[in-house]
Scaffold this motif. Structure first.
Motif, PDB file in Angstrom:
ATOM      1  N   LYS A  30      45.518  46.379  43.586  1.00  0.00           N
ATOM      2  CA  LYS A  30      44.983  45.265  42.796  1.00  0.00           C
ATOM      3  C   LYS A  30      45.590  43.940  43.256  1.00  0.00           C
ATOM      4  O   LYS A  30      44.901  42.920  43.352  1.00  0.00           O
ATOM      5  CB  LYS A  30      45.241  45.496  41.313  1.00  0.00           C
ATOM      6  CG  LYS A  30      44.419  46.648  40.751  1.00  0.00           C
ATOM      7  CD  LYS A  30      44.778  46.933  39.315  1.00  0.00           C
ATOM      8  CE  LYS A  30      43.990  48.126  38.804  1.00  0.00           C
ATOM      9  NZ  LYS A  30      44.322  48.466  37.433  1.00  0.00           N
ATOM     10  N   ALA A  31      46.884  43.948  43.554  1.00  0.00           N
ATOM     11  CA  ALA A  31      47.555  42.739  44.028  1.00  0.00           C
ATOM     12  C   ALA A  31      46.991  42.306  45.376  1.00  0.00           C
ATOM     13  O   ALA A  31      46.716  41.118  45.595  1.00  0.00           O
ATOM     14  CB  ALA A  31      49.057  42.984  44.125  1.00  0.00           C
ATOM     15  N   PRO A 115      43.302  38.490  36.665  1.00  0.00           N
ATOM     16  CA  PRO A 115      44.400  38.825  37.580  1.00  0.00           C
ATOM     17  C   PRO A 115      45.118  37.617  38.164  1.00  0.00           C
ATOM     18  O   PRO A 115      44.508  36.631  38.584  1.00  0.00           O
ATOM     19  CB  PRO A 115      43.698  39.618  38.683  1.00  0.00           C
ATOM     20  CG  PRO A 115      42.512  40.212  38.001  1.00  0.00           C
ATOM     21  CD  PRO A 115      42.056  39.146  37.046  1.00  0.00           C
ATOM     22  N   LEU A 117      48.598  36.993  40.799  1.00  0.00           N
ATOM     23  CA  LEU A 117      49.576  37.542  41.730  1.00  0.00           C
ATOM     24  C   LEU A 117      50.604  36.469  42.014  1.00  0.00           C
ATOM     25  O   LEU A 117      50.239  35.353  42.399  1.00  0.00           O
ATOM     26  CB  LEU A 117      48.878  37.969  43.024  1.00  0.00           C
ATOM     27  CG  LEU A 117      49.774  38.373  44.187  1.00  0.00           C
ATOM     28  CD1 LEU A 117      50.577  39.634  43.840  1.00  0.00           C
ATOM     29  CD2 LEU A 117      48.937  38.588  45.441  1.00  0.00           C
ATOM     30  N   TYR A 167      52.502  41.315  39.736  1.00  0.00           N
ATOM     31  CA  TYR A 167      51.060  41.339  39.484  1.00  0.00           C
ATOM     32  C   TYR A 167      50.822  41.460  37.988  1.00  0.00           C
ATOM     33  O   TYR A 167      51.386  42.321  37.324  1.00  0.00           O
ATOM     34  CB  TYR A 167      50.395  42.522  40.208  1.00  0.00           C
ATOM     35  CG  TYR A 167      48.931  42.652  39.867  1.00  0.00           C
ATOM     36  CD1 TYR A 167      47.984  41.820  40.446  1.00  0.00           C
ATOM     37  CD2 TYR A 167      48.489  43.580  38.930  1.00  0.00           C
ATOM     38  CE1 TYR A 167      46.642  41.904  40.114  1.00  0.00           C
ATOM     39  CE2 TYR A 167      47.146  43.680  38.592  1.00  0.00           C
ATOM     40  CZ  TYR A 167      46.234  42.839  39.185  1.00  0.00           C
ATOM     41  OH  TYR A 167      44.914  42.930  38.852  1.00  0.00           O
ATOM     42  N   TYR A 182      53.438  46.812  48.880  1.00  0.00           N
ATOM     43  CA  TYR A 182      52.349  45.823  48.842  1.00  0.00           C
ATOM     44  C   TYR A 182      51.791  45.591  50.249  1.00  0.00           C
ATOM     45  O   TYR A 182      50.584  45.633  50.460  1.00  0.00           O
ATOM     46  CB  TYR A 182      52.884  44.518  48.248  1.00  0.00           C
ATOM     47  CG  TYR A 182      51.968  43.327  48.405  1.00  0.00           C
ATOM     48  CD1 TYR A 182      50.880  43.132  47.561  1.00  0.00           C
ATOM     49  CD2 TYR A 182      52.193  42.387  49.420  1.00  0.00           C
ATOM     50  CE1 TYR A 182      50.027  42.052  47.705  1.00  0.00           C
ATOM     51  CE2 TYR A 182      51.348  41.293  49.562  1.00  0.00           C
ATOM     52  CZ  TYR A 182      50.275  41.133  48.709  1.00  0.00           C
ATOM     53  OH  TYR A 182      49.434  40.065  48.864  1.00  0.00           O
TER      54      TYR A 182
END
Length: 187
Positions: A30-31, A115, A117, A167, A182
């Motif tokens: 997701k990040a 979201p 980051l 995140y 990551y």
């Protein structure tokens, strides 16, 4: 108690229904998705500007990650953020989907389901010629005007050496992701 449980169930259902639909499963995926979808970031530095030395200073920068998860930036030593970085390379970069996926999902940028980051580390000039070529190509593809800047004010490619990945993409707090996980994660 039954009313509280029913209310909590409704809140959970709303959170799931209105969350930004990211297909990736892990926090690292997701990040990486968030970084890959953004064309700009906010960068926070420690100011060297007269009157606000040692205070946080934030600026907006165009970016591209070239599929690596690393934010690449086009810098000139005349820029306030770069002046700060040349004195102290420690910085944080915020990437958000507030202008894309969150707008489509009707989410406020501050909503935990939108979201965000946050990458923290040191900002350095890209010295490797292959990496510089990759980054330059990605930046020009995302930001065609940069090509005109190339010969002006000695612009060059920089990147963040990532030391921490945070995140936030839903209720329940942030995920802290190991930088090596990551960077190794593929979309």
């Amino acid at each position: 108690m039954a009313k509280f449980v029913a209310f909590a169930a409704i809140l959970v259902a709303l959170a799931v229904a209105n969350a930004v639909p990211i297909k990736q499963e892990s926090a690292a995926q997701k990040a990486r998705y968030a970084m890959s979808k953004t064309s700009w970031v906010s960068i926070a530095t420690i100011s060297t500007t007269e009157g606000i030395q040692d205070y946080p200073m934030v600026n907006v920068k165009s970016t591209a990650d070239a599929g690596t998860g690393i934010p690449y930036l086009f810098f000139s030593d005349l820029d306030l953020s770069v002046i700060d970085i040349n004195s102290n390379p420690k910085a944080s970069i915020l990437a958000t989907l507030a202008d894309g996926d969150c707008v489509e999902g009707s989410l406020d940028p501050q909503d935990p389901r939108c979201p965000r980051l946050i990458l923290t580390g040191t900002v350095v000039k890209v010295e490797d010629s292959q990496e510089e070529k990759l980054a330059r190509s990605a930046l020009y593809a995302n930001h065609p005007d940069m090509e005109m800047w190339a010969g002006v004010h000695d612009f060059y490619i920089s990147k963040m050496n990532i030391e921490r990945v945070t995140y936030l993409g839903n209720f329940g707090g942030a995920d802290i992701i190991d930088p090596s996980e990551y960077l190794a994660t593929k979309l």
